[in-house]
Design an enzyme around this catalytic site. Structure first.
Site, PDB file in Angstrom:
ATOM      1  N   LYS A 203       0.857  -1.194   0.000  1.00  0.00           N
ATOM      2  CA  LYS A 203       0.000   0.000   0.000  1.00  0.00           C
ATOM      3  C   LYS A 203       0.888   1.237   0.000  1.00  0.00           C
ATOM      4  O   LYS A 203       1.846   1.315   0.774  1.00  0.00           O
ATOM      5  CB  LYS A 203      -0.855  -0.026   1.258  1.00  0.00           C
ATOM      6  CG  LYS A 203      -1.624   1.236   1.533  1.00  0.00           C
ATOM      7  CD  LYS A 203      -2.561   0.975   2.671  1.00  0.00           C
ATOM      8  CE  LYS A 203      -3.144   2.236   3.223  1.00  0.00           C
ATOM      9  NZ  LYS A 203      -4.185   1.950   4.197  1.00  0.00           N
TER      10      LYS A 203
HETATM   11  C1  R5P Z   1      -2.915   4.733   8.162  1.00  0.00           C
HETATM   12  O1  R5P Z   1      -1.963   4.525   8.819  1.00  0.00           O
HETATM   13  C2  R5P Z   1      -3.927   3.745   8.034  1.00  0.00           C
HETATM   14  O2  R5P Z   1      -3.272   2.521   7.904  1.00  0.00           O
HETATM   15  C3  R5P Z   1      -4.926   3.886   6.920  1.00  0.00           C
HETATM   16  O3  R5P Z   1      -5.398   2.612   6.630  1.00  0.00           O
HETATM   17  C4  R5P Z   1      -4.411   4.492   5.647  1.00  0.00           C
HETATM   18  O4  R5P Z   1      -3.858   5.721   5.874  1.00  0.00           O
HETATM   19  C5  R5P Z   1      -5.499   4.545   4.564  1.00  0.00           C
HETATM   20  O5  R5P Z   1      -6.493   5.356   4.904  1.00  0.00           O
HETATM   21  P1  R5P Z   1      -6.729   6.770   4.197  1.00  0.00           P
HETATM   22  O6  R5P Z   1      -7.332   6.465   2.867  1.00  0.00           O
HETATM   23  O7  R5P Z   1      -7.665   7.457   5.130  1.00  0.00           O
HETATM   24  O8  R5P Z   1      -5.407   7.447   4.063  1.00  0.00           O
END
Ligand code: R5P
Length: 297
Positions: A203
């Site tokens: 990710k």
């Molecule tokens: C962040 O540390 C978290 O793991 C979230 O899952 C990640 O940031 C994704 O969420 P967003 O789309 O809100 O950035």
């Protein structure tokens, strides 16, 4: 009792057909074991090898995040529209009904809060508990260039090893410290390190310049986080650009659950990821779903 008198012997061995060994086409995953592939195929739709993961793990370091104050109230209605749910074990056990059929990507590192140094994480879930929770993947934050870079890469390596023992893939999550620039050079470095350390998918964040180089140089699927809440059309534009430039999907949180109409937004995101819908068309879908009279759909 066994039917000993009339044992049926096989009749059709299809001798004219060679045994099929189709390739497992998800990027970089053809050499994995059956259980790994099966779990990855639950997360990444085998039809297009893409995914819409709903990220709701934010509370693990920032507490009751806007939109996630009550996961049982606000997230449960969204789960049916997601291909996978990224969540902590605490939120899963307390707030998500076990009848839910979506695969779980279990946050597996933590140990800090927004009040302290973010990269100071440790492995926060035992592999046996991940098995107990029927996790389809484990998620580990890696802080390249962060104060605790070495420790976080070590966490990834250990979780990958534990997951391999049980056939559970690991997602490397490229955490970005406040001081680090999210450009293609940095994201390329961070995502490639995750893949080389054994992450089965990664990710990261989208960057406007040269994201296709980041995706091309990462030998496993990349999904993008949404980041801070944007206007819905802008979030859809970002998701669309990421998919066109090589991402295998999104792991999106705030841009869905902080939307004015989260159920409409996740369906619009799905149309971009799975139907290659253009951002404006997807936004029109968002508006029509948002404005539809209750009970009319
Ligand atoms: C962040 O540390 C978290 O793991 C979230 O899952 C990640 O940031 C994704 O969420 P967003 O789309 O809100 O950035």
């Amino acid at each position: 009792m066994a039917d000993l008198d009339n044992i049926q012997s096989g009749k059709n061995y299809h001798l004219d057909k060679p045994h099929r060994n189709p390739a497992f086409e998800l990027k970089g995953s053809n050499s994995l074991d059956w259980g790994m592939k099966n779990r990855l195929a639950r997360i990444f739709n085998p039809r297009d090898h893409r995914t819409v993961m709903l990220a709701v793990d934010h509370g693990y370091f920032q507490g009751p995040t806007t939109g996630l104050e009550r996961i049982d109230v606000t997230v449960v209605p969204l789960v049916a529209y997601a291909d996978a749910l990224m969540i902590t074990r605490g939120a899963l056990r307390t707030s998500i009904p076990p009848e839910m059929s979506r695969p779980v990507v279990l946050r597996s590192t933590g140990g800090q809060s927004i009040l302290k140094e973010l990269s100071n994480e440790l492995i926060a879930v035992d592999i046996e508990d991940a098995v107990r929770l029927n996790a389809s993947a484990l998620a580990v934050q890696v802080y390249i260039g962060g104060v605790h870079e070495h420790q976080s890469i070590g966490n990834l390596a250990k979780v990958v090893d534990s997951g391999i023992r049980y056939g559970i893939p690991t997602m490397g999550v490229t955490g970005v410290g406040k001081e680090l620039v999210r450009d293609s050079k940095y994201l390329g470095l961070a995502t490639r390190i995750c893949a080389e350390m054994g992450a089965h998918f990664v990710k990261t964040y989208y960057c406007e310049r040269d994201f296709e180089h980041v995706a091309a140089a990462c030998p496993v699927p990349l999904v993008i986080a949404g980041g801070k809440k944007l206007a819905e059309l802008d979030a859809l534009k970002m998701a669309h650009a990421a998919i066109q430039e090589g991402a295998a999907g999104v792991d999106m949180g705030r841009n869905i659950f902080q939307s004015d109409a989260p159920e409409a937004m996740i369906q619009a995101v799905r149309s971009v990821v799975h139907e290659a819908e253009k951002p404006q068309k997807a936004y029109d879908l968002y508006l029509s779903l948002k404005n539809a009279p209750v009970g009319s759909l």
